[in-house]
Design a protein around this motif. Structure first.
Motif, mmCIF file in Angstrom:
data_model
loop_
_atom_site.group_PDB
_atom_site.id
_atom_site.type_symbol
_atom_site.label_atom_id
_atom_site.label_comp_id
_atom_site.label_asym_id
_atom_site.label_seq_id
_atom_site.Cartn_x
_atom_site.Cartn_y
_atom_site.Cartn_z
ATOM 1 N N MET A 191 0.851 -1.198 0.000
ATOM 2 C CA MET A 191 0.000 0.000 0.000
ATOM 3 C C MET A 191 0.880 1.239 0.000
ATOM 4 S SD MET A 191 -2.718 1.240 2.887
ATOM 5 C CE MET A 191 -3.878 -0.024 2.486
ATOM 6 N N THR A 192 0.534 2.231 -0.770
ATOM 7 C CA THR A 192 1.269 3.487 -0.818
ATOM 8 C C THR A 192 0.504 4.543 -0.050
ATOM 9 O OG1 THR A 192 2.094 2.925 -3.011
ATOM 10 C CG2 THR A 192 2.277 5.222 -2.338
ATOM 11 N N LEU A 193 1.218 5.316 0.728
ATOM 12 C CA LEU A 193 0.555 6.368 1.485
ATOM 13 C C LEU A 193 -0.146 7.345 0.557
ATOM 14 C CD1 LEU A 193 3.254 7.237 4.177
ATOM 15 C CD2 LEU A 193 1.045 6.147 4.571
ATOM 16 N N PHE A 194 -1.435 7.617 0.816
ATOM 17 C CA PHE A 194 -2.205 8.606 0.077
ATOM 18 C C PHE A 194 -2.105 8.397 -1.427
ATOM 19 C CE2 PHE A 194 -0.624 10.441 4.019
ATOM 20 C CZ PHE A 194 -1.804 10.786 4.632
ATOM 21 N N PRO A 195 -2.414 7.192 -1.921
ATOM 22 C CA PRO A 195 -2.199 6.910 -3.341
ATOM 23 C C PRO A 195 -3.065 7.735 -4.274
ATOM 24 C CG PRO A 195 -3.479 5.163 -2.294
ATOM 25 C CD PRO A 195 -3.017 6.064 -1.207
ATOM 26 N N ALA A 242 9.308 7.448 11.520
ATOM 27 C CA ALA A 242 9.097 6.673 10.297
ATOM 28 C C ALA A 242 7.957 5.677 10.446
ATOM 29 C CB ALA A 242 10.386 5.946 9.926
ATOM 30 N N LEU A 243 7.892 4.998 11.579
ATOM 31 C CA LEU A 243 6.856 3.985 11.770
ATOM 32 C C LEU A 243 5.479 4.609 11.988
ATOM 33 C CD1 LEU A 243 8.758 1.321 13.884
ATOM 34 C CD2 LEU A 243 8.034 1.160 11.512
ATOM 35 N N PHE A 244 5.438 5.781 12.590
ATOM 36 C CA PHE A 244 4.147 6.473 12.697
ATOM 37 C C PHE A 244 3.619 6.793 11.298
ATOM 38 C CE2 PHE A 244 1.960 10.583 12.438
ATOM 39 C CZ PHE A 244 0.812 10.273 13.155
ATOM 40 N N ALA A 245 4.500 7.329 10.459
ATOM 41 C CA ALA A 245 4.083 7.686 9.096
ATOM 42 C C ALA A 245 3.643 6.449 8.326
ATOM 43 C CB ALA A 245 5.228 8.403 8.382
ATOM 44 N N LEU A 246 4.373 5.353 8.440
ATOM 45 C CA LEU A 246 3.962 4.119 7.779
ATOM 46 C C LEU A 246 2.614 3.640 8.308
ATOM 47 C CD1 LEU A 246 7.326 2.118 7.705
ATOM 48 C CD2 LEU A 246 6.025 2.892 5.718
ATOM 49 N N GLY A 247 2.405 3.776 9.601
ATOM 50 C CA GLY A 247 1.163 3.312 10.226
ATOM 51 C C GLY A 247 -0.066 4.028 9.717
ATOM 52 N N THR A 248 0.091 5.288 9.335
ATOM 53 C CA THR A 248 -1.083 6.041 8.865
ATOM 54 C C THR A 248 -1.635 5.502 7.546
ATOM 55 O OG1 THR A 248 0.312 7.690 7.734
ATOM 56 C CG2 THR A 248 -0.335 8.172 10.016
ATOM 57 N N GLY A 249 -0.836 4.716 6.836
ATOM 58 C CA GLY A 249 -1.302 4.165 5.566
ATOM 59 C C GLY A 249 -1.829 2.745 5.668
ATOM 60 N N VAL A 250 -2.025 2.243 6.888
ATOM 61 C CA VAL A 250 -2.428 0.856 7.093
ATOM 62 C C VAL A 250 -3.943 0.696 7.037
ATOM 63 C CG1 VAL A 250 -2.533 -0.993 8.825
ATOM 64 C CG2 VAL A 250 -0.385 0.216 8.400
ATOM 65 N N ASP A 251 -4.376 -0.397 6.425
ATOM 66 C CA ASP A 251 -5.785 -0.780 6.404
ATOM 67 C C ASP A 251 -6.032 -1.695 7.603
ATOM 68 O OD1 ASP A 251 -8.302 -1.799 5.995
ATOM 69 O OD2 ASP A 251 -7.981 -2.324 3.900
ATOM 70 N N GLY A 292 2.706 17.602 7.624
ATOM 71 C CA GLY A 292 2.891 16.188 7.938
ATOM 72 C C GLY A 292 3.969 15.964 8.977
ATOM 73 N N LEU A 293 5.065 16.723 8.883
ATOM 74 C CA LEU A 293 6.140 16.567 9.856
ATOM 75 C C LEU A 293 5.724 17.066 11.239
ATOM 76 C CD1 LEU A 293 9.318 17.514 7.795
ATOM 77 C CD2 LEU A 293 8.492 15.245 8.439
ATOM 78 N N LEU A 336 4.390 13.114 5.589
ATOM 79 C CA LEU A 336 4.346 11.725 6.039
ATOM 80 C C LEU A 336 5.179 10.826 5.122
ATOM 81 C CD1 LEU A 336 0.588 11.422 7.070
ATOM 82 C CD2 LEU A 336 2.581 11.511 8.588
ATOM 83 N N ARG A 337 5.143 11.097 3.831
ATOM 84 C CA ARG A 337 5.971 10.309 2.918
ATOM 85 C C ARG A 337 7.451 10.533 3.195
ATOM 86 N NH1 ARG A 337 1.737 11.329 -0.784
ATOM 87 N NH2 ARG A 337 2.664 13.292 -1.419
ATOM 88 N N PHE A 338 7.809 11.779 3.484
ATOM 89 C CA PHE A 338 9.205 12.087 3.810
ATOM 90 C C PHE A 338 9.634 11.320 5.060
ATOM 91 C CE2 PHE A 338 12.402 14.496 6.110
ATOM 92 C CZ PHE A 338 13.333 14.810 5.121
#
Length: 334
Positions: A1-5, A292-301, A23-24, A71-73
């Motif tokens: 999954m890509t963040l905010f695709p 980094a893990l917080f940002a990755l977590g926001t894209g989780v289903d 985002g930061l 968040l992507r950064f």
């Protein structure tokens, strides 16, 4: 999954950094909360809390598109920074001082856990991608290892969150179970430290087990754990090479962040890093990895994550494998 695709974020011409700020800023707030929780709950790393916050936030609300660039950064650049800085915690002279027997134990238990977990996973219905991440997290160093392997594997954010959840669950259980089993097995404090360092998933969890048993156990456990961390670079590089040969994705032969990790290990091992820097390295690693893990977590289903019963089973089997092999080695060493 890509963040905010489905969303794009237009950065102001000539001032691209401004587009990262929303985002930061959200990431910084999440990291602050995760640090506070990590200090309040010994044995729980801030990185783990951060990914839980990210999953919860991303699942409960639709995040504004303006947050996407920041968040992507965080999920990419700060992740690589965390892995590189992690190398400054590994001093090879301290690791080599353990002696050949503990080092052989670490290599065998880590390698067996990694290979067997990857083999078992697809056979019980866990995707090869998630099996790879769980194998890496259990055998090396939890969330940090999962994040590093995510950079070269064809995995998505759901795989990352699922793997992190598994290693957190079983690593946290080890805080209670390991000391009890050590007493039943009649292990000495040194043997407990060796077993904890060779089998427990997160660095913070290893430190918690060691601290509860005494300063001597803590020192042994942490050095053994850092020896496992040193295996992260060759494991990621080997996996990258394997993926290239398979004809699928073609990640870099040796990712730049892995070279950075190795360079950081070399610098620390040469003894040229000032003590003041060495003291703050764990905190810098914790902050950047949590971001980094917080940002990755926001894209989780979260709905897909909830269907992770097989992943939990795989994590339990992997934990049992590395725990059993390392215990046999500890008893053999005496």
């Amino acid at each position: 999954m890509t963040l905010f695709p489905l969303r794009t974020v237009s950065l102001p011409t000539g001032v691209p950094a401004l587009g990262l700020l929303p985002g930061l800023a959200l990431t910084a707030l999440a990291v602050a909360v995760s640090q506070w929780v990590g200090r309040a709950l010994p044995g729980v790393s801030a990185a783990v809390v951060a990914v839980v916050l990210g999953v919860a936030l991303g699942s409960l609300t639709r995040l504004p598109a303006v947050l996407g660039a920041g968040l992507r950064f965080a999920s990419r650049r700060l992740l690589r920074l965390a892995i590189v800085v992690l190398g400054l915690q590994v001093a090879l002279p301290e690791v080599l001082a353990l002696g050949w027997r503990p080092l052989a134990l670490i290599a065998v238990s880590t390698g067996c856990a990694f290979v067997l977990t990857r083999w078992i996973g697809p056979r019980i219905g866990v995707s090869p991608r998630r099996s790879l991440l769980i194998a890496t997290g259990v055998s090396v160093c939890g969330a940090a290892a999962i994040a590093a392997m995510h950079e070269v594997a064809d995995s998505d954010d759901d795989d990352v969150a699922g793997a992190v959840g598994v290693v957190v669950l079983y690593g946290s259980a080890a805080l209670v179970v390991l000391p009890v089993l050590a007493r039943l097995a009649g292990l000495s404090p040194y043997q407990l430290g060796l077993w904890a360092g060779a089998s427990v998933h997160e660095v913070a969890q290893v430190a918690a087990v060691g601290a509860a048993a005494g300063a001597g156990v803590l020192a042994c456990a942490v050095v053994v754990k850092l020896a496992r961390v040193a295996l992260l670079a060759p494991m990621v590089a080997f996996t990258s090479l394997t993926l290239r040969r398979s004809g699928g994705r073609r990640p870099p032969l040796v990712p730049l962040f892995v070279l950075g990790f190795l360079a950081a290990v070399a610098v620390r091992s040469l003894g040229v890093v000032p003590d003041t820097v060495v003291e703050i390295v764990p905190q810098v690693t914790s902050l950047s990895l949590a971001a980094a893990l917080f940002a990755l977590g926001t894209g989780v289903d979260l709905r897909a994550l909830a269907r992770g019963g097989r992943s939990l089973a795989l994590g339990g089997l992997a934990t049992a494998v590395i725990g059993a092999i390392s215990l046999i080695g500890v008893l053999a060493i005496g």
